[in-house]
Design an enzyme around this catalytic site. Structure first.
Site, PDB file in Angstrom:
ATOM      1  N   ASP A  78      43.371  38.578  39.217  1.00 41.73           N
ATOM      2  CA  ASP A  78      41.948  39.678  38.829  1.00 41.73           C
ATOM      3  C   ASP A  78      42.373  39.760  37.103  1.00 41.73           C
ATOM      4  O   ASP A  78      43.343  40.024  36.871  1.00 41.73           O
ATOM      5  CB  ASP A  78      41.935  40.722  39.545  1.00 41.73           C
ATOM      6  CG  ASP A  78      40.991  41.674  39.055  1.00 41.73           C
ATOM      7  OD1 ASP A  78      39.909  41.482  39.195  1.00 41.73           O
ATOM      8  OD2 ASP A  78      41.186  42.735  38.476  1.00 41.73           O
TER       9      ASP A  78
ATOM     10  N   GLU B 211      40.425  34.437  37.926  1.00 41.55           N
ATOM     11  CA  GLU B 211      39.135  35.345  37.743  1.00 41.55           C
ATOM     12  C   GLU B 211      38.992  35.574  36.425  1.00 41.55           C
ATOM     13  O   GLU B 211      39.529  36.390  35.438  1.00 41.55           O
ATOM     14  CB  GLU B 211      39.291  36.655  38.408  1.00 41.55           C
ATOM     15  CG  GLU B 211      37.811  37.368  38.617  1.00 41.55           C
ATOM     16  CD  GLU B 211      37.520  38.643  37.788  1.00 41.55           C
ATOM     17  OE1 GLU B 211      36.274  39.032  37.395  1.00 41.55           O
ATOM     18  OE2 GLU B 211      38.613  39.181  37.351  1.00 41.55           O
TER      19      GLU B 211
HETATM   20  C1  GLC Z   1      37.407  42.156  38.057  1.00 45.99           C
HETATM   21  C2  GLC Z   1      36.931  42.635  39.392  1.00 45.99           C
HETATM   22  C3  GLC Z   1      35.798  43.868  38.955  1.00 45.99           C
HETATM   23  C4  GLC Z   1      36.824  44.972  38.533  1.00 45.99           C
HETATM   24  C5  GLC Z   1      37.689  44.308  37.322  1.00 45.99           C
HETATM   25  C6  GLC Z   1      38.679  45.470  36.883  1.00 45.99           C
HETATM   26  O1  GLC Z   1      36.672  42.035  36.870  1.00 45.99           O
HETATM   27  O2  GLC Z   1      36.056  41.427  39.766  1.00 45.99           O
HETATM   28  O3  GLC Z   1      35.239  44.106  40.182  1.00 45.99           O
HETATM   29  O4  GLC Z   1      36.060  45.979  38.180  1.00 45.99           O
HETATM   30  O5  GLC Z   1      38.208  43.074  37.599  1.00 45.99           O
HETATM   31  O6  GLC Z   1      39.527  45.276  37.879  1.00 45.99           O
END
Ligand code: GLC
Length: 632
Positions: A273, A315
């Site tokens: 993430d 991500e």
């Molecule tokens: C990523 C997640 C999102 C979250 C962010 C902070 O972008 O997909 O939902 O708010 O990380 O952890």
């Protein structure tokens, strides 16, 4: 070998002594990946007094994880080493859901596996499930303990049991690992050396000159005052999510231990993430810094030595030229993530659906940098996050459009405000200075199911959902079904009753699973039945089409009709042409276009869509939102 002898004596000694008794495979992996681990870490931390002890801890954690692998997990390690495309094959189909919203607990998820099996899922991404601070916690993205499951969802043993069951079903388990930040309540946040903190506003102000706001509306700025530390803490996201300081080797090792712990539980894929944010540099947007790629390479090498069955998914919702490096480019080729989200495709699908024109999608996809060998996309239509309208001036200029106007149009359209819009979404984090906004809303509601006044309009909405999924399924990548899309679940307004969620309208597209709707999935007279059957046809078509394989060629084509998208795929001597009509009217494509790309129009070209093909003189006529699949 050469590298081994080039090591500094103490590092060479580490290499020689890192052993797992009787495990030849471990020795081979250590030999193979040691420099991939060592080089980035020595470059980042080599001069740091804390590093020698951290390095020793890291090697111990790697060796003990490898030593603790069960026979079954070792077999999986071997299997995936000899089948590196295990996530890329035409059989692969993902499903994404929150544990609590889908089935209450991890044990509940185990009981629901027959549903996923029936759908044809081979990969299950469960949204954050590690112990989080009490709400608000950004849907679990504010972790207090990386070694424990959120108590309301279950225990680490439950997670292992679920991973075992999934393996038995031929499904891989993907779990979120929040790399960039921890909850303000995490024990690591007690140690200022784990955080980026500042005595006064001078440095934060200097950084903020070039830092974009992730949540400008609800969490403006990137720094939060801490009474405890009596300093400003770096908080890229919400005030309670505290960024870790990766210039500290102890932070790297603590996170590596967390990763290895999840591998021990039997997790197959880690969703990293917020990966772009790990390294900060003054004068930049503090994303995608070169050091981020050094860190990811080192994490990856650690995992490959300890538990090679585990894959990494980035991500990184960033522009294509910044995104592709997460799949390993240049000196990191083959050494970073296996998968990354194809955010650009997702945005372009919704853009084409709103405008009814495919020029921007075709030209932007044609300009995408190629995916490095061995890696692949995750293709998706919706996820738990908002849609950020990442259309750049360069993309728009290629089709003589104005990027700003188009982004505003999309935000208006999907908020249901633009005249004629079928969508029922909402603006997310609107920026009053520019009038721009991101978009929230469920797939079904954005595609017009919620606003449909009658059966004809509902049928069109269903067709829109299936068209977007058809492109996501054919494009090349591991396709993800976001929970509820298979049944057309609409927006859920219940979050407004929860004070910890009410200010974050992403919750409107994170509904609880509607199991009574699921019961209607076999009834072709229902919305659920039509969507379910449509997705099932797509899954079966993927399985039967080798050209779908991620490593196959992906070539968007111009169809001569700006309302019909064309995509050619080729792999292992097989070819596929997909045509998709992005309007509510019939659209014609000249058969010359089909022939020019080496395909013939066959009668079964409409099978996946579920409607017959209509030849008309020298044309093929696509029904509203119809998609055709031609094999060659
Ligand atoms: C990523 C997640 C999102 C979250 C962010 C902070 O972008 O997909 O939902 O708010 O990380 O952890």
């Amino acid at each position: 070998m050469q590298n081994r002898h080039a090591m500094r004596p103490e590092v060479r000694a580490d290499f020689e002594t890192t052993r797992v008794e009787g495990d030849d495979a471990f020795a081979v992996r250590l030999e193979r990946f040691f420099t991939e681990l060592r080089d980035p870490l020595f470059a980042l931390y080599g001069n740091d007094a804390r590093f020698p002890a951290a390095w020793e801890r890291l090697l111990e954690a790697i060796a003990s994880t490898a030593a603790g692998r069960s026979r079954e997990l070792r077999m999986l390690d071997h299997e995936r080493e000899v089948t590196p495309d295990w996530l890329q094959r035409e059989q692969a189909v993902g499903y994404v859901t929150y544990v609590d919203r889908f089935a209450g607990t991890l044990t509940g998820v185990r009981e629901r596996l027959p549903y996923l099996r029936e759908l044809g899922v081979t990969y299950l991404h469960l949204m954050p499930l590690l112990a989080a601070r009490p709400a608000p916690n950004d849907g679990g993205y504010a972790v207090v303990d990386y070694g424990a499951v959120e108590p309301a969802l279950g225990t680490m043993d439950d997670l292992s049991a679920l991973a075992d069951d999934l393996r038995g079903e031929g499904m891989a388990l993907c779990v979120d690992l929040v790399l960039n930040h921890v909850a303000a309540e995490h024990p690591w946040a007690r140690d200022p050396a784990f955080l980026r903190t500042f005595e006064d506003r001078s440095e934060p102000d200097a950084y903020e000159r070039t830092l974009p706001d992730v949540f400008p509306d609800t969490a403006p700025g990137s720094f939060t005052w801490s009474d405890e530390h009596e300093r400003w803490v770096w908080t890229t996201f919400n005030a309670y999510q505290w960024d870790l300081d990766y210039t500290n080797p102890d932070v790297f090792v603590a996170m590596a231990e967390a990763m290895l712990g999840l591998a021990r539980a039997g997790v197959d894929v880690l969703r990293l993430d917020a990966a772009p944010f790990l390294w900060k540099r003054l004068g930049t947007n503090c994303q995608n810094q070169p050091e981020v790629h050094e860190l990811l390479q080192a994490f990856r090498a650690a995992m490959r030595i300890a538990a090679p069955a585990v894959a990494f998914k980035a991500e990184a919702i960033v522009a294509p030229q910044d995104l592709v490096p997460y799949l390993g480019t240049g000196k990191h080729e083959g050494k970073e993530c296996d998968l990354a989200y194809h955010n650009v495709l997702m945005v372009l699908l919704w853009s084409a659906l709103a405008s009814g024109r495919v020029g921007l999608m075709t030209s932007t996809l044609l300009a995408m940098p190629p995916v490095p060998p061995g890696a692949g996309w995750l293709t998706y239509v919706r996820c738990h996050d908002d849609i950020g309208w990442a259309i750049t001036p360069e993309d728009a200029a290629r089709v003589h459009e104005d990027a700003y106007l188009h982004r505003r149009f999309l935000a208006d359209w999907y908020a249901g405000e633009f005249p004629g819009s079928f969508a029922r979404g909402a603006r997310f984090q609107p920026d009053p200075r520019t009038g721009e906004a991101r978009t929230s809303g469920s797939c079904a509601s954005l595609a017009g199911l919620e606003s449909a006044p009658d059966a004809v309009a509902a049928e069109l909405a269903i067709r829109r959902v299936l068209l977007l999924y058809a492109i996501a399924f054919a494009h090349g990548g591991l396709p993800l079904i976001y929970m509820g899309d298979e049944l057309g679940l609409p927006n859920d307004a219940s979050y407004l009753q929860d004070p910890h969620k009410a200010d974050d309208n992403r919750w409107m597209h994170r509904p609880a699973m509607d199991w009574s709707a699921a019961e209607r999935r076999h009834d072709p007279g229902t919305v659920e039945g039509q969507l379910w059957a449509g997705l099932r046809r797509l899954i079966e078509a993927r399985r039967a089409t080798r050209a779908i394989h991620v490593q196959g060629a992906v070539e968007p084509i111009w169809t001569g009709n700006d309302h019909v998208f064309g995509l050619c795929r080729a792999q292992a001597g097989e070819r596929l042409l997909v045509l998709g009509n992005f309007t509510a009217e019939p659209q014609a494509v000249g058969l010359g276009v089909v022939h020019e790309h080496g395909f013939e129009l066959t009668e079964d070209a409409g099978t996946v869509d579920g409607r017959p093909v209509e030849p008309y003189h020298d044309f093929v006529v696509l029904a509203p939102y119809q998609h055709l699949w031609l094999s060659g």
